[in-house]
Design an enzyme around this catalytic site. Structure first.
Site, PDB file in Angstrom:
ATOM      1  N   TYR A 156      -7.283  40.682  10.433  1.00  0.00           N
ATOM      2  CA  TYR A 156      -8.526  41.416  10.656  1.00  0.00           C
ATOM      3  C   TYR A 156      -9.248  41.581   9.326  1.00  0.00           C
ATOM      4  O   TYR A 156      -8.622  41.901   8.313  1.00  0.00           O
ATOM      5  CB  TYR A 156      -8.216  42.785  11.258  1.00  0.00           C
ATOM      6  CG  TYR A 156      -9.437  43.663  11.475  1.00  0.00           C
ATOM      7  CD1 TYR A 156     -10.386  43.347  12.433  1.00  0.00           C
ATOM      8  CD2 TYR A 156      -9.631  44.817  10.712  1.00  0.00           C
ATOM      9  CE1 TYR A 156     -11.496  44.159  12.628  1.00  0.00           C
ATOM     10  CE2 TYR A 156     -10.736  45.637  10.910  1.00  0.00           C
ATOM     11  CZ  TYR A 156     -11.671  45.295  11.867  1.00  0.00           C
ATOM     12  OH  TYR A 156     -12.765  46.104  12.068  1.00  0.00           O
ATOM     13  N   ASP A 204      -7.809  39.201   1.263  1.00  0.00           N
ATOM     14  CA  ASP A 204      -8.249  40.491   1.774  1.00  0.00           C
ATOM     15  C   ASP A 204      -7.094  41.470   1.569  1.00  0.00           C
ATOM     16  O   ASP A 204      -6.164  41.526   2.363  1.00  0.00           O
ATOM     17  CB  ASP A 204      -8.626  40.372   3.250  1.00  0.00           C
ATOM     18  CG  ASP A 204      -9.098  41.698   3.830  1.00  0.00           C
ATOM     19  OD1 ASP A 204      -8.949  42.728   3.141  1.00  0.00           O
ATOM     20  OD2 ASP A 204      -9.610  41.697   4.964  1.00  0.00           O
ATOM     21  N   LYS A 258      -9.606  50.971   1.743  1.00  0.00           N
ATOM     22  CA  LYS A 258      -8.581  51.954   2.103  1.00  0.00           C
ATOM     23  C   LYS A 258      -8.072  52.776   0.903  1.00  0.00           C
ATOM     24  O   LYS A 258      -8.724  53.729   0.528  1.00  0.00           O
ATOM     25  CB  LYS A 258      -7.464  51.268   2.892  1.00  0.00           C
ATOM     26  CG  LYS A 258      -8.038  50.686   4.204  1.00  0.00           C
ATOM     27  CD  LYS A 258      -7.061  50.343   5.271  1.00  0.00           C
ATOM     28  CE  LYS A 258      -7.785  50.117   6.593  1.00  0.00           C
ATOM     29  NZ  LYS A 258      -7.951  48.734   7.011  1.00  0.00           N
TER      30      LYS A 258
HETATM   31  C1  LIG Z   1      -9.279  48.005   7.499  1.00  0.00           C
HETATM   32  C2  LIG Z   1      -9.455  46.605   7.088  1.00  0.00           C
HETATM   33  C3  LIG Z   1     -10.721  46.038   6.894  1.00  0.00           C
HETATM   34  C4  LIG Z   1     -12.000  46.773   7.235  1.00  0.00           C
HETATM   35  O1  LIG Z   1     -12.169  47.881   6.442  1.00  0.00           O
HETATM   36  P1  LIG Z   1     -13.179  49.042   6.951  1.00  0.00           P
HETATM   37  O2  LIG Z   1     -13.231  49.989   5.815  1.00  0.00           O
HETATM   38  O3  LIG Z   1     -12.562  49.593   8.192  1.00  0.00           O
HETATM   39  O4  LIG Z   1     -14.476  48.376   7.229  1.00  0.00           O
HETATM   40  C5  LIG Z   1     -10.804  44.753   6.389  1.00  0.00           C
HETATM   41  N1  LIG Z   1      -9.691  44.052   6.109  1.00  0.00           N
HETATM   42  C6  LIG Z   1      -8.458  44.554   6.292  1.00  0.00           C
HETATM   43  C7  LIG Z   1      -7.270  43.735   5.930  1.00  0.00           C
HETATM   44  C8  LIG Z   1      -8.291  45.832   6.817  1.00  0.00           C
HETATM   45  O5  LIG Z   1      -7.068  46.312   7.043  1.00  0.00           O
END
Ligand SMILES: *Cc1c(COP(=O)(O)O)cnc(C)c1O
Length: 435
Positions: A149, A244, A272
């Protein structure tokens, strides 16, 4: 912990009220508990490893706001830093020295990052990284892995994990087919699929985008050599390698998965933990790519609240704590104890589980097979997970309300917390086995 069937009465009422004015009653889909056939808790407060719902029930929290609260809730140092920043003014829309101090910390923690740009969410971080990669390579296609994601921007809602995996749709409505077609989705941990994708779209792949430890289909670590192979093939084909690390950054090591596995990305997405519980994120990487951003270069990107003083203060305080002492040794110890205890409890109840874990993130899959990709995840017993989830919740243990999400351990989780969790798990596994 109160008992009886109305122990979440206030939450139920609050949810009904919220649902009249907020779609689904929540501001992010997975919060609705749809994946576990029940209604969400409404939260009153949280402190350390504990979270309290508005009915006054106490839970040991393994959601940790989906990752950011690595120090535990309302850490005094972070609260002080944010409060002091608030007194000096909430937002200026002008540069501050605190932002430079934060950028310096991130550059020091990640060997591959020379420059960073602050933004407000992980979604924006990945969106910006992809735009940079496309501009840098003058190509349009990107490779992403099924079950990973990367936020909810158009190009990346293709075979996405997290909330979408539950709905079992390859993508969201409202995303133009023409955009989706520019994203090549292949299975995670599959070496051959990467070669095939590069061959099929020869000279057209701008970027390989990956969660270096997948954590949005449950936790699925990279198999040996996988990240190294992505590095090699990206170089060979002139594509930008984007990690990511929105979950793994400052989580699996201070320098993220790149430090843990010894593989450098060209661009890194952080979120995060970097906000310390407030909305902040970053894209960072090689200066030659980062300098393509406006105002220096031709790639437009901006944000009214980017580098917001409160979020920056929370981030600086959080990273200062994480950089000192033995944080990652302690997180590893708590994670390992939890994994061993859960495996033991499941085994003695005669229930097959596969626990994937990297440091303080883990997932308990109800299957006797290894879990290496999204197909394996979907092959696990989701019905059993739902029973596990509700049993744990009743016993005062708050897990992510979805079989496709990770369990997060924080520095505030004590030995006693882990012991209590294992005691409850033992009873829940036994009850499931008796069903
Ligand atoms: C949570 C998450 C996102 C999106 O971050 P938001 O602050 O919710 O937009 C993107 N990549 C990864 C791997 C994530 O866990």
């Amino acid at each position: 912990m109160k008992s009886g069937k109305n122990f979440r009465q206030k939450s139920a009422h609050a949810f009904a009220e919220a649902s009249e004015v907020i779609p689904g009653g929540v501001n992010s889909p997975v919060r609705a508990f749809g994946g576990v056939d029940t209604e969400p808790l409404f939260i009153g407060s949280a402190s350390g490893s504990k979270i309290y719902d508005i009915d006054g029930n106490e839970y040991i929290d393994y959601v940790c706001s989906w990752g950011p609260m690595i120090l535990g809730h309302a850490h005094p140092k972070v609260v002080r830093a944010v409060t002091e920043a608030a007194r000096r003014g909430m937002s200026f829309g002008a540069p501050t020295q605190a932002e430079t101090a934060l950028a310096q910390k991130v550059v020091a923690a990640f060997g591959s990052i020379e420059k960073v740009r602050m933004i407000n969410s992980g979604t924006e971080a990945v969106m910006t990284a992809v735009r940079l990669a496309r501009a840098f390579t003058e190509r349009d296609y990107i490779i992403k892995m099924v079950g990973c994601y990367h936020g909810h921007s158009d190009s990346l809602l293709v075979s996405a994990g997290s909330g979408l995996a539950q709905i079992s749709k390859p993508s969201s409505k409202g995303v133009p087919q023409q955009l989706a077609e520019l994203t090549v989705a292949i299975p995670y941990n599959d070496f051959e699929a990467v070669e095939t994708a590069f061959e099929k779209y020869r000279g057209r792949i701008a970027a390989v985008l990956v969660e270096p430890v997948a954590a949005n289909m449950g936790v699925v670590p990279p198999v040996d050599g996988y990240l190294q192979m992505l590095r090699r093939l990206s170089d060979k084909n002139g594509a930008v390698l984007i990690f990511d690390e929105v979950i793994t950054g400052f989580r699996v090591a201070l320098g993220g998965a790149q430090e843990l596995y010894g593989v450098n990305a060209d661009l890194t997405c952080l979120g995060k933990i970097i906000g310390g519980g407030l909305p902040a994120a970053m894209v960072g990487g090689l200066a030659k790519i980062m300098d393509m951003l406006a105002p220096l270069g031709p790639v437009y990107q901006a944000g009214t609240l980017s580098g917001n003083p409160l979020a920056t203060a929370a981030a600086n305080a959080t990273l200062e704590i994480l950089a000192g002492g033995d944080c990652y040794t302690r997180l590893e110890a708590s994670g390992a104890a939890l994994q061993a205890g859960l495996e033991h409890a499941a085994e003695s109840a005669g229930i097959a589980v596969t626990i994937n874990r990297v440091g303080s993130i883990m997932s308990c899959f109800f299957t006797d097979k290894p879990v290496l990709n999204f197909t394996d995840v979907r092959g696990s017993n989701i019905k059993m997970f739902k029973k596990f989830f509700s049993g744990m919740l009743k016993g005062g243990i708050y897990l992510a309300p979805s079989a496709y999400e990770a369990m997060f351990v924080s520095l505030a989780h004590s030995k006693e917390d882990v012991e209590k969790t294992l005691k409850v798990a033992h009873n829940v596994f036994n009850r499931i086995a008796d069903d």
